[in-house]
Structure formats: structure tokens, C-alpha cells
Design an enzyme around this catalytic site. Sequence first.
Site, mmCIF file in Angstrom:
data_model
loop_
_atom_site.group_PDB
_atom_site.id
_atom_site.type_symbol
_atom_site.label_atom_id
_atom_site.label_comp_id
_atom_site.label_asym_id
_atom_site.label_seq_id
_atom_site.Cartn_x
_atom_site.Cartn_y
_atom_site.Cartn_z
ATOM 1 N N GLY A 57 13.040 -8.350 -5.045
ATOM 2 C CA GLY A 57 11.864 -8.261 -4.176
ATOM 3 C C GLY A 57 11.293 -6.849 -4.289
ATOM 4 O O GLY A 57 11.504 -6.148 -5.288
ATOM 5 N N GLY A 68 12.063 -4.068 -2.712
ATOM 6 C CA GLY A 68 13.042 -2.985 -2.742
ATOM 7 C C GLY A 68 13.810 -2.949 -4.056
ATOM 8 O O GLY A 68 13.908 -1.900 -4.708
ATOM 9 N N GLU A 86 -2.716 -14.875 10.334
ATOM 10 C CA GLU A 86 -3.337 -15.178 9.037
ATOM 11 C C GLU A 86 -3.369 -16.688 8.788
ATOM 12 O O GLU A 86 -4.385 -17.238 8.346
ATOM 13 C CB GLU A 86 -2.562 -14.476 7.916
ATOM 14 C CG GLU A 86 -2.813 -12.979 7.898
ATOM 15 C CD GLU A 86 -1.813 -12.175 7.060
ATOM 16 O OE1 GLU A 86 -2.008 -10.971 6.931
ATOM 17 O OE2 GLU A 86 -0.846 -12.760 6.534
HETATM 18 C C1 LIG Z 1 4.695 -14.415 4.734
HETATM 19 C C2 LIG Z 1 4.981 -12.946 4.690
HETATM 20 C C3 LIG Z 1 3.941 -12.039 4.797
HETATM 21 C C4 LIG Z 1 4.196 -10.673 4.752
HETATM 22 N N1 LIG Z 1 3.143 -9.806 4.835
HETATM 23 C C5 LIG Z 1 3.361 -8.483 4.699
HETATM 24 C C6 LIG Z 1 2.274 -7.552 4.669
HETATM 25 O O1 LIG Z 1 1.108 -7.951 4.784
HETATM 26 N N2 LIG Z 1 2.559 -6.237 4.493
HETATM 27 C C7 LIG Z 1 3.836 -5.793 4.354
HETATM 28 O O2 LIG Z 1 4.038 -4.583 4.153
HETATM 29 N N3 LIG Z 1 4.883 -6.619 4.409
HETATM 30 C C8 LIG Z 1 4.685 -7.955 4.570
HETATM 31 N N4 LIG Z 1 5.738 -8.813 4.605
HETATM 32 C C9 LIG Z 1 7.102 -8.275 4.603
HETATM 33 C C10 LIG Z 1 7.532 -7.873 3.215
HETATM 34 O O3 LIG Z 1 7.234 -8.894 2.288
HETATM 35 C C11 LIG Z 1 9.023 -7.587 3.265
HETATM 36 O O4 LIG Z 1 9.250 -6.527 4.167
HETATM 37 C C12 LIG Z 1 9.547 -7.196 1.888
HETATM 38 O O5 LIG Z 1 9.394 -8.267 0.983
HETATM 39 C C13 LIG Z 1 11.023 -6.799 1.965
HETATM 40 O O6 LIG Z 1 11.455 -6.457 0.683
HETATM 41 P P1 LIG Z 1 12.973 -6.677 0.262
HETATM 42 O O7 LIG Z 1 13.099 -6.104 -1.086
HETATM 43 O O8 LIG Z 1 13.863 -6.190 1.340
HETATM 44 O O9 LIG Z 1 13.164 -8.254 0.228
HETATM 45 P P2 LIG Z 1 12.331 -9.386 -0.505
HETATM 46 O O10 LIG Z 1 11.051 -8.857 -1.035
HETATM 47 O O11 LIG Z 1 12.288 -10.518 0.443
HETATM 48 O O12 LIG Z 1 13.244 -9.767 -1.754
HETATM 49 C C14 LIG Z 1 14.516 -10.309 -1.607
HETATM 50 C C15 LIG Z 1 14.927 -10.906 -2.939
HETATM 51 O O13 LIG Z 1 16.299 -11.220 -2.873
HETATM 52 C C16 LIG Z 1 16.515 -12.468 -3.461
HETATM 53 N N5 LIG Z 1 17.732 -13.032 -2.865
HETATM 54 C C17 LIG Z 1 17.970 -13.246 -1.556
HETATM 55 N N6 LIG Z 1 19.206 -13.737 -1.378
HETATM 56 C C18 LIG Z 1 19.764 -13.821 -2.604
HETATM 57 C C19 LIG Z 1 21.032 -14.256 -3.072
HETATM 58 N N7 LIG Z 1 21.991 -14.712 -2.255
HETATM 59 N N8 LIG Z 1 21.269 -14.233 -4.402
HETATM 60 C C20 LIG Z 1 20.318 -13.777 -5.260
HETATM 61 N N9 LIG Z 1 19.110 -13.354 -4.863
HETATM 62 C C21 LIG Z 1 18.842 -13.371 -3.556
HETATM 63 C C22 LIG Z 1 15.262 -13.270 -3.146
HETATM 64 O O14 LIG Z 1 15.065 -14.329 -4.076
HETATM 65 C C23 LIG Z 1 14.182 -12.200 -3.251
HETATM 66 O O15 LIG Z 1 13.633 -12.120 -4.553
HETATM 67 C C24 LIG Z 1 5.518 -10.198 4.635
HETATM 68 C C25 LIG Z 1 6.571 -11.104 4.543
HETATM 69 C C26 LIG Z 1 6.307 -12.468 4.561
HETATM 70 C C27 LIG Z 1 7.443 -13.449 4.442
#
Ligand SMILES: Cc1cc2nc3c(=O)[nH]c(=O)nc-3n(C[C@H](O)[C@H](O)[C@H](O)COP(=O)(O)OP(=O)(O)OC[C@H]3O[C@@H](n4cnc5c(N)ncnc54)[C@H](O)[C@@H]3O)c2cc1C
Length: 458
Positions: free
Chosen positions: A51, A53, A208
Site C-alpha cells: 500500500g 507505506g 463522498e
Molecule cells: C475508501 C477509502 C478512502 C480513503 N481516502 C483517503 C483520502 O482521501 N486521503 C488520505 O490521505 N487517505 C485516505 N484513505 C486512507 C488511506 O488510504 C490509508 O491511510 C492508507 O492506504 C494506509 O496505507 P498503508 O500502507 O498503511 O495500508 P494500505 O494502503 O491499506 O496497504 C496495505 C496493503 O497490505 C496488504 N495486505 C494486508 N494484509 C495482508 C496480508 N495478510 N498478507 C499480504 N498482504 C496484506 C493489502 O493488500 C494492501 O496492499 C482512504 C482509505 C479508504 C479505504
Amino acid sequence: MQRIASEREAATVVRRRNVCADASRRHTLSLITKAAPMAQRRPEVVIIGAGFGGLEAAKTLRRVPVDITIIDRHNYHCFQPLLYQVATAALSPAEIAWPIRFILRQQNNVTVLMAEVTGIDAPGRVVTTQAGRFSFDFLVIATGATDSYFGHDDWAVFAPGLKSIEDGTRIRRRILSAFEQAELTEDENKRRRFLTFVIVGGGPTGVEMAGAIAEIARQTLARDFRRIDPRTSRIILIEAGPRLLPTFSVKHSNYAREALTAMGVDVMTSSPVTRCDAHGVDLADGRRIDAGTIIWAAGIVASRASDWLSAEHDRAGRVIVRPDLSLPGYDYIFVIGDTAAVQDAQGRPVPGLAPAAKQMGHYVAKLIAAHIAGRTLPPFRYRNQGALATIGRRAAVVELGPIQLKGFLGWLFWSAVHIYFLIGLRNRFIVAVNWLWNYITFKRGARLITEVPPPRVD
Ligand SMILES: Cc1cc2nc3c(=O)[nH]c(=O)nc-3n(C[C@H](O)[C@H](O)[C@H](O)COP(=O)(O)OP(=O)(O)OC[C@H]3O[C@@H](n4cnc5c(N)ncnc54)[C@H](O)[C@@H]3O)c2cc1C
């Protein structure tokens, strides 16, 4: 004692030993104990989750002499902020998601694996997946968050949330099928139910979604049916708290309510949902709303990382990390993004937003590079990059320090920011053209109902 292959490595180890005088002592020692095998190979960094991060961590390690394995259950990286546009037929999945291996294709120190992580042996430095086990020298956990039903996981089947491309296409199917079902049925009560859309949760995603469904019903589909009038649809946005967009200023939250009401959305605040079922929702005050489509945008819980690590976590399941985002007791394991409970300089929780996840990914990559070079870094510092939410095709609110916008200007700003952050010129172009087309004509290009039998009307 470990074997030291060259004078240069010996110098590095001595330098590391000098660094390990105080707090970083344990970490540096762990590197030295790994130094014998690492003398013949580069450190292995495993990143779970591609994702915001995880991807940022991998990219920042581009020029660092490490071998990276990035493991994700999907083969794509999803731009979640625009998922609601897939769910409401404005964009197609391929316009907001890209194969992870395509994004990282030019980074030779990365291997991409599509696998589901099921556990972590922290002391043994092993990640377990359904496809095998992978050892690491450094681990970055960036597995994000999932929908929280506050102890009622059985509601998920009636009220799907929006976290992945699959969720987006599932919700799109439900919304579009509801109109088809309404057109099919002869029963007036059922027709009313099919034409009632409930969105639970008045944060940015709920706002939204409500605005976009109102546009579909009042504009896009207005003339497409013969037996029903989609403009008579009810779109109800239900929020448990006293106002919409609770993380925005009161001024902007009032504006969002007014804008949605003007678009024909019924906004119900201070109305906790106490039950969801196949035909609607119950509210805490005893009211019942029959609805054919319920969408859940009411809360999230962190991924299962705290279970895998048996780690301390907060109420949202986020792993409590140290100021350098490492797991207490394990200097070589880092938890970032929506899965980590981190505080900003004022002691407030860092919000679950894409920029926060990216900043954390960038920081841990720099920290890993520093550790390998025998250096340390100051603790992670979150830089607030503001908040944006769009309400419809020409209204949004923007809070970015001194930049405070609402209405059309806010929408232009929101659109520019989202187009800028999309990956690839082609996608930016296609999304910009789609939005312009949608803006001028109210048309939505991605209205196909796929992968389902014909709609039922029971
Ligand atoms: C509908 C929606 C709208 C949003 N709108 C905004 C916005 O307008 N502005 C904003 O700043 N933020 C927004 N966010 C929040 C933002 O998307 C998140 O804060 C961000 O994606 C977090 O990043 P991350 O890397 O922690 O996790 P994520 O981006 O969620 O990535 C996690 C990854 O881990 C993988 N994963 C999870 N579990 C496993 C596992 N067991 N094995 C292998 N892979 C796994 C998933 O497939 C995914 O690819 C929104 C979120 C959503 C759901």
C-alpha cells in the site's frame, strides 16, 4: 566469533560497536550477530503490504545495498482515496490500481511476491505465508486496516465496506443492480426499498459515497429507465456522532451537510445504527429504515499484525510502536501506516491517511539504511499535510494550514491533488478526461454489472 571477510567490513563492525554504547546497543548487536552470514550477502528486507507505506519504503530503499522482498495478497497497489469512484461507476479499477511489479519493475533489488501473510516469528525472523516461509534481517509491516463493525462482523454481508478493488466493484454491482431490481418488481414497497440507499458513517468516505450516489440517481440515470424514476431514490447518510466530517472544522462540516442536503441526501446525525440486515437498518432511537443497499463507512480496525506479533495494541488494533516505529523488543521489525499507533509531536495520534503512511515508509527505509551504515536517526516526526474531502462533482472542502477552501474552488484543488498523486501519465490523463466528461455530461463510464446472475426482486 563471526568471520570478518575484509578490512572494510572489520572497520564497519568496529564503527557499529562504537555506536552501540547506549539505546541503540541492542539493535547494533543484533546486526553484528547477523554479520557473519551478511558478510557473504546483502541484508534481506521483507516488506509486508504494497500500500502507500510499504511501497514508499521499497522505493526509498532503491539505492541501498539490500535485497527487498515485498509481499502482498493482491498483485496491485490501490489508490484508495479514489475507490469510491469505482464503487459509483465513475472510474474503472485499472484507472486507480496498478500491478505492483509494474510499479517496481525498474528496481532491481526488489522481488514482488503475491501471497497472504499468516504469521510472523519475530525472534526467529521468519514471515509465514500460505505459499511458504521467508526469513529477514529487517521487517516492515505495512498491512493497513480493514472495516470495523464494532463486534458485529455478521453485518458485513449486508453492509459491505470499501477497502479494496473487489469491494469497489461489489458495491458498484449492488448500486446498479438495485435500480435494475426496482425496474423489475411490480411491488411498490419493494420498489421503494430497492430505491433506498443507506450509507453508514459520515466521515470523508461516507460523504463522498452519498454525494456520488445522489448524482447517479438524480442525474446519470435520470432518463435511463421506463418503469421507475431514479430521481425518486432516497439516499440517507447516517452518522452516530453529532456532525459529519468530525475531523474537519465545524464550518466545513456544516458546509458538507448543506451541500449534501441540496443534492437531495437525507443526513441523519446523532443516529447510531444498532443493526443491519438484508432489508435495512435499525437505529438506536427505535426507527427502522428499509433499504436495498447499505454501505458501511463507519470505522476501521488495523490489520492482524498485533496478533501475529503478540504485540500491545490500542483499541483500533494498531500496534504500539516506539518513537522510531520499531516494535518494542525488536529493533529490526517496524510497523507503519494504518497498522501502527504513533503520536505526533503534540502527543496526538497520527491519523490513518495516505501521507502519514508514506512518511512512515520513507522514515523506516532511511532508518534501515542508517542502521546498515552503523548510524542512527532521530525519532519519526509526522508532518500534517492537511485534509480534503469531496462532496459531489463540484464541491469539496480543503483544510491545508492557511489554505481553507470549500465549494467549486475546493473541488478544483481536490481534483488537481488526486490527479497529481495517481501513478503514471496515462492514468492521470484518463482520469482527468473522465472527470471532465463526467463534469460536463453527468455521464459515468463504468456502469457495467458484471459477474452476477440477473437481479432478483425478493
Ligand atoms: C475508501 C477509502 C478512502 C480513503 N481516502 C483517503 C483520502 O482521501 N486521503 C488520505 O490521505 N487517505 C485516505 N484513505 C486512507 C488511506 O488510504 C490509508 O491511510 C492508507 O492506504 C494506509 O496505507 P498503508 O500502507 O498503511 O495500508 P494500505 O494502503 O491499506 O496497504 C496495505 C496493503 O497490505 C496488504 N495486505 C494486508 N494484509 C495482508 C496480508 N495478510 N498478507 C499480504 N498482504 C496484506 C493489502 O493488500 C494492501 O496492499 C482512504 C482509505 C479508504 C479505504
